[in-house]
Scaffold this motif. Structure first.
Motif, PDB file in Angstrom:
ATOM      1  N   GLY A  46     -25.726  94.910 -34.020  1.00  0.00           N
ATOM      2  CA  GLY A  46     -24.390  95.346 -33.598  1.00  0.00           C
ATOM      3  C   GLY A  46     -23.592  94.192 -33.004  1.00  0.00           C
ATOM      4  N   ALA A  47     -24.304  93.150 -32.563  1.00  0.00           N
ATOM      5  CA  ALA A  47     -23.609  91.981 -31.994  1.00  0.00           C
ATOM      6  C   ALA A  47     -23.011  91.129 -33.105  1.00  0.00           C
ATOM      7  CB  ALA A  47     -24.581  91.167 -31.154  1.00  0.00           C
ATOM      8  N   ALA A  48     -23.821  90.914 -34.156  1.00  0.00           N
ATOM      9  CA  ALA A  48     -23.351  90.059 -35.261  1.00  0.00           C
ATOM     10  C   ALA A  48     -22.121  90.660 -35.926  1.00  0.00           C
ATOM     11  CB  ALA A  48     -24.462  89.878 -36.281  1.00  0.00           C
ATOM     12  N   ALA A  49     -22.049  91.987 -35.888  1.00  0.00           N
ATOM     13  CA  ALA A  49     -20.925  92.649 -36.560  1.00  0.00           C
ATOM     14  C   ALA A  49     -19.619  92.526 -35.771  1.00  0.00           C
ATOM     15  CB  ALA A  49     -21.269  94.114 -36.799  1.00  0.00           C
ATOM     16  N   GLN A  50     -19.643  91.798 -34.674  1.00  0.00           N
ATOM     17  CA  GLN A  50     -18.384  91.545 -33.953  1.00  0.00           C
ATOM     18  C   GLN A  50     -17.776  90.200 -34.386  1.00  0.00           C
ATOM     19  OE1 GLN A  50     -17.625  94.285 -32.420  1.00  0.00           O
ATOM     20  NE2 GLN A  50     -19.736  95.001 -32.716  1.00  0.00           N
ATOM     21  N   LEU A  51     -18.439  89.551 -35.342  1.00  0.00           N
ATOM     22  CA  LEU A  51     -17.979  88.234 -35.801  1.00  0.00           C
ATOM     23  C   LEU A  51     -16.549  88.299 -36.346  1.00  0.00           C
ATOM     24  CD1 LEU A  51     -18.910  85.270 -36.300  1.00  0.00           C
ATOM     25  CD2 LEU A  51     -19.550  85.976 -38.604  1.00  0.00           C
ATOM     26  N   GLY A  52     -16.225  89.399 -37.016  1.00  0.00           N
ATOM     27  CA  GLY A  52     -14.886  89.554 -37.591  1.00  0.00           C
ATOM     28  C   GLY A  52     -13.803  89.462 -36.534  1.00  0.00           C
ATOM     29  N   ILE A  53     -14.084  89.987 -35.351  1.00  0.00           N
ATOM     30  CA  ILE A  53     -13.088  89.983 -34.267  1.00  0.00           C
ATOM     31  C   ILE A  53     -12.710  88.545 -33.920  1.00  0.00           C
ATOM     32  CG2 ILE A  53     -12.690  90.542 -31.820  1.00  0.00           C
ATOM     33  CD1 ILE A  53     -14.544  92.948 -32.159  1.00  0.00           C
ATOM     34  N   PHE A  54     -13.733  87.745 -33.636  1.00  0.00           N
ATOM     35  CA  PHE A  54     -13.446  86.412 -33.106  1.00  0.00           C
ATOM     36  C   PHE A  54     -13.039  85.412 -34.195  1.00  0.00           C
ATOM     37  CE2 PHE A  54     -16.108  88.503 -29.944  1.00  0.00           C
ATOM     38  CZ  PHE A  54     -15.264  88.392 -28.835  1.00  0.00           C
ATOM     39  N   SER A  55     -13.498  85.635 -35.432  1.00  0.00           N
ATOM     40  CA  SER A  55     -13.070  84.705 -36.485  1.00  0.00           C
ATOM     41  C   SER A  55     -11.622  84.987 -36.904  1.00  0.00           C
ATOM     42  CB  SER A  55     -14.021  84.736 -37.689  1.00  0.00           C
ATOM     43  OG  SER A  55     -14.319  86.042 -38.023  1.00  0.00           O
ATOM     44  N   GLY A  72     -24.826 100.976 -17.499  1.00  0.00           N
ATOM     45  CA  GLY A  72     -23.464 100.925 -16.943  1.00  0.00           C
ATOM     46  C   GLY A  72     -23.371  99.945 -15.780  1.00  0.00           C
ATOM     47  N   ILE A  73     -24.354 100.019 -14.898  1.00  0.00           N
ATOM     48  CA  ILE A  73     -24.331  99.148 -13.714  1.00  0.00           C
ATOM     49  C   ILE A  73     -24.501  97.685 -14.136  1.00  0.00           C
ATOM     50  CG2 ILE A  73     -25.572  98.551 -11.580  1.00  0.00           C
ATOM     51  CD1 ILE A  73     -26.241 101.595 -11.363  1.00  0.00           C
ATOM     52  N   VAL A  74     -25.456  97.432 -15.028  1.00  0.00           N
ATOM     53  CA  VAL A  74     -25.737  96.043 -15.424  1.00  0.00           C
ATOM     54  C   VAL A  74     -24.535  95.433 -16.164  1.00  0.00           C
ATOM     55  CG1 VAL A  74     -27.234  94.571 -16.835  1.00  0.00           C
ATOM     56  CG2 VAL A  74     -28.232  96.403 -15.479  1.00  0.00           C
ATOM     57  N   ILE A  75     -23.977  96.184 -17.103  1.00  0.00           N
ATOM     58  CA  ILE A  75     -22.840  95.639 -17.870  1.00  0.00           C
ATOM     59  C   ILE A  75     -21.653  95.361 -16.954  1.00  0.00           C
ATOM     60  CG2 ILE A  75     -21.096  96.206 -19.630  1.00  0.00           C
ATOM     61  CD1 ILE A  75     -23.242  97.363 -21.319  1.00  0.00           C
ATOM     62  N   ALA A  76     -21.484  96.212 -15.956  1.00  0.00           N
ATOM     63  CA  ALA A  76     -20.356  96.035 -15.027  1.00  0.00           C
ATOM     64  C   ALA A  76     -20.418  94.684 -14.332  1.00  0.00           C
ATOM     65  CB  ALA A  76     -20.354  97.159 -14.008  1.00  0.00           C
ATOM     66  N   THR A 102     -21.343  86.315 -25.403  1.00  0.00           N
ATOM     67  CA  THR A 102     -21.395  87.436 -24.450  1.00  0.00           C
ATOM     68  C   THR A 102     -21.914  88.703 -25.117  1.00  0.00           C
ATOM     69  OG1 THR A 102     -19.443  86.483 -23.400  1.00  0.00           O
ATOM     70  CG2 THR A 102     -20.034  88.701 -22.723  1.00  0.00           C
ATOM     71  N   VAL A 103     -21.408  88.984 -26.326  1.00  0.00           N
ATOM     72  CA  VAL A 103     -21.842  90.208 -27.016  1.00  0.00           C
ATOM     73  C   VAL A 103     -23.359  90.153 -27.277  1.00  0.00           C
ATOM     74  CG1 VAL A 103     -21.591  91.581 -29.109  1.00  0.00           C
ATOM     75  CG2 VAL A 103     -19.581  90.591 -28.077  1.00  0.00           C
ATOM     76  N   PHE A 104     -23.852  88.979 -27.705  1.00  0.00           N
ATOM     77  CA  PHE A 104     -25.298  88.860 -27.951  1.00  0.00           C
ATOM     78  C   PHE A 104     -26.089  89.027 -26.648  1.00  0.00           C
ATOM     79  CE2 PHE A 104     -24.537  87.133 -32.219  1.00  0.00           C
ATOM     80  CZ  PHE A 104     -25.586  87.733 -32.906  1.00  0.00           C
ATOM     81  N   ILE A 105     -25.591  88.415 -25.578  1.00  0.00           N
ATOM     82  CA  ILE A 105     -26.304  88.530 -24.289  1.00  0.00           C
ATOM     83  C   ILE A 105     -26.361  89.991 -23.846  1.00  0.00           C
ATOM     84  CG2 ILE A 105     -26.126  87.991 -21.815  1.00  0.00           C
ATOM     85  CD1 ILE A 105     -25.096  85.200 -22.660  1.00  0.00           C
ATOM     86  N   ILE A 106     -25.213  90.683 -23.947  1.00  0.00           N
ATOM     87  CA  ILE A 106     -25.172  92.085 -23.501  1.00  0.00           C
ATOM     88  C   ILE A 106     -26.110  92.943 -24.348  1.00  0.00           C
ATOM     89  CG2 ILE A 106     -23.696  94.148 -23.320  1.00  0.00           C
ATOM     90  CD1 ILE A 106     -23.114  92.134 -21.111  1.00  0.00           C
ATOM     91  N   LEU A 107     -26.142  92.704 -25.660  1.00  0.00           N
ATOM     92  CA  LEU A 107     -27.022  93.540 -26.484  1.00  0.00           C
ATOM     93  C   LEU A 107     -28.499  93.145 -26.305  1.00  0.00           C
ATOM     94  CD1 LEU A 107     -24.750  94.253 -29.554  1.00  0.00           C
ATOM     95  CD2 LEU A 107     -25.466  95.814 -27.779  1.00  0.00           C
ATOM     96  N   PHE A 108     -28.759  91.891 -25.950  1.00  0.00           N
ATOM     97  CA  PHE A 108     -30.123  91.521 -25.535  1.00  0.00           C
ATOM     98  C   PHE A 108     -30.497  92.306 -24.278  1.00  0.00           C
ATOM     99  CE2 PHE A 108     -30.496  87.417 -27.972  1.00  0.00           C
ATOM    100  CZ  PHE A 108     -31.757  87.681 -28.472  1.00  0.00           C
ATOM    101  N   LEU A 109     -29.514  92.385 -23.371  1.00  0.00           N
ATOM    102  CA  LEU A 109     -29.747  93.141 -22.132  1.00  0.00           C
ATOM    103  C   LEU A 109     -30.006  94.618 -22.420  1.00  0.00           C
ATOM    104  CD1 LEU A 109     -27.156  91.711 -19.579  1.00  0.00           C
ATOM    105  CD2 LEU A 109     -29.622  91.791 -19.322  1.00  0.00           C
TER     106      LEU A 109
END
Lengths: 403, 87
Positions: free
Chosen positions: A131-140, A244-248, B18-25
């Motif tokens: 799900g992380a790799a699929a955010q590549l479109g956003i930043f490119s 939720g707490i950790v991501i915050a 950041t996205v990779f770190i968060i999903l690792f988390l």
């Protein structure tokens, strides 16, 4: 004769003769309604958006959203809501109270959370990385949009379409480039509706039939997971609280979206004791929010805003953001398969987009075409759900740096 | 323009990182919760279900699960199925 003249002025025909552009927008509104009603492309959103476009462009009705400068009194002071309603009508009242404040997207996310099951992701935690790799479109696409002449804030709003998440795209645009809200919302929801076309197209371009035949259940039997969940209910309750707490702490700007998503999920997972809250979040509250979001977003699309070269840029850029996101997920799976004994079907990477659960359903259908026994739905849902988290985090990063 | 382009390049690195770190988390948190729950709160529901099954003498676990969960929803989790009589 004077009476006839007054009668003519009273009707909308005089406005239309002065400026016929709204007629084109009425056509756009009708096309959106056609796509929503007849073609059933995201009807819950495209129908209110399409009707909002029509309302906003009815000459003389005063239902179109006015730019922020109109309500500015100078010295960083703004009209209050009563004054906005009095001066510019109820649609502007709804827009400035519900949309401009950023209220509705997190409310919708709460409902999405109440409808989301983290179970498939928790059972296949490793797959959530795709799900992380699929955010590549956003930043490119952010890079390309800036090169094409968009300002960084506008480029960030355009790029977030690649996350394939309507509320996230709307929330980011409200903060970064509210003047582009209409076209970006339309592009985001249109491409989400086109997931059954875009994903198979990208998969065909990048995957071999051997890769698409990788059977996940057989791989699981060959290389079983070490983690067996003994009490899934307890895990599902603890997960949204801790996450939720950790991501915050890491990306606080993503909390309005992710916090509400995780809250909605928590009340769903608690079960009987909070059933009424979960029913309210995923039912009446979400439905009401969707109506107002759709109508007001549609009402931002007045002819002077929509009929612009930037709209074409948004539509083209949005498609590339979407396509690169799908390819990003697929290529991470391919890379993983080069080093791992346990092979993963690349369709799981293709569903790292947020479009839940449509992307997973589409991927499952593709897998079944190549092998009638290869059901990948649950595995795709893992990366698909993590894509929701990933795109909200990506939005948080964009808001933090560009907002 | 070049300044903006530099910012976009920076965001590409920071954003994807950041996205990779968060999903690792997410993976880390998920695994930690699963291990914690497996160790300290392993499934309690199963025991209740087995007891009720044996008390009632119903062999179909699907039917039992449906009855038990219906009672739990209606009573807000407070009710227990102790007997079922056919009339």
């Amino acid at each position: 004769m004077d009476i006839l003249r007054k009668l003519y002025d009273m009707t909308a025909f005089s406005n239309l003769l002065e400026n016929p552009a709204p007629l084109l927008m009425l056509f756009v509104g009708v096309v959106l309604l056609y796509l929503g009603i007849k073609k059933q492309y995201e009807p819950l959103l495209l129908v209110p958006i399409g009707f909002g476009v029509i309302l906003a462009n009815l000459p003389g009705a005063g239902m179109g959203i006015v730019p922020g400068e109109f309500i500015e009194l100078g010295d960083h002071k703004y009209m209050n809501l009563f004054e906005i309603a009095h001066e510019y009508g109820i649609m502007n009242f709804l827009y400035y109270s519900l949309i401009k404040t950023g209220l509705l997207p997190p409310i919708i996310f709460m409902g999405v959370g109440a409808l989301t099951d983290f179970g498939p992701m928790l059972r296949n935690l490793k797959l959530s990385l795709f799900g992380a790799a699929a955010q590549l479109g956003i930043f490119s696409v952010l890079l390309v949009a800036i090169a094409a002449g968009f300002s960084p804030k506008e480029a960030g709003s355009l790029a977030i379409i690649g996350g394939a998440d309507g509320p996230t795209a709307i929330y980011t645009t409200i903060i970064l480039a509210p003047h582009l809200l209409g076209p970006i919302a339309i592009a985001a929801y249109s491409y989400m509706a086109l997931v059954p076309v875009i994903i198979p197209f990208m998969v065909k371009l990048t995957c071999s039939s051997k890769e698409l035949k990788i059977n996940m259940k057989e791989q699981d039997k060959l290389y079983p997971s070490k983690n067996v969940i003994k009490n899934i209910k307890a895990v599902k309750i603890a997960f949204p609280i801790v996450l939720g707490i950790v991501i915050a702490f890491f990306v606080p700007s993503s909390v309005p979206l992710l916090g509400m998503l995780l809250f909605g999920n928590l009340v769903k997972e608690i079960g009987a004791n909070t059933l009424r809250l979960s029913d309210a979040a995923s039912g009446p509250i979400m439905n009401a929010a969707t109506i107002f979001l759709g109508l007001t977003v549609g009402a931002t699309m007045t002819s002077d805003v929509f009929l612009d070269f930037k709209t074409i840029g948004i539509i083209v850029g949005g498609f590339f953001a979407f396509a690169i996101s799908v390819i990003g997920g697929i290529f991470l799976v391919k890379g993983y398969n080069m080093f791992s004994k346990k092979k993963i079907n690349p369709l799981i990477g293709a569903t790292g987009l947020s479009a839940v659960p449509m992307a997973s359903r589409v991927a499952n259908e593709i897998a079944l075409k190549y092998d009638t026994k290869n059901h990948v739905l649950q595995y795709c849902m893992a990366s698909n759900i993590s894509g929701v988290i990933g795109s909200a985090v990506a939005a948080g990063v964009l808001i933090s740096f560009l907002g | 323009m070049s300044e903006n382009f530099e910012l976009a390049l920076q965001l590409l690195g920071i954003g994807m990182g950041t996205v990779f770190i968060i999903l690792f988390l997410v993976i880390l948190i998920g695994n930690t919760i699963i291990k914690f729950v497996n160790r300290f709160i392993p499934e309690a529901q199963k025991v209740i279900r087995q007891n009720v099954t044996s008390v009632l003498g119903i062999t179909s676990p699907e039917k039992m699960a449906a009855i038990v969960s219906a009672v739990q929803i209606v009573t807000g989790g407070k009710g227990k199925v102790t007997s079922i009589n056919k009339e």
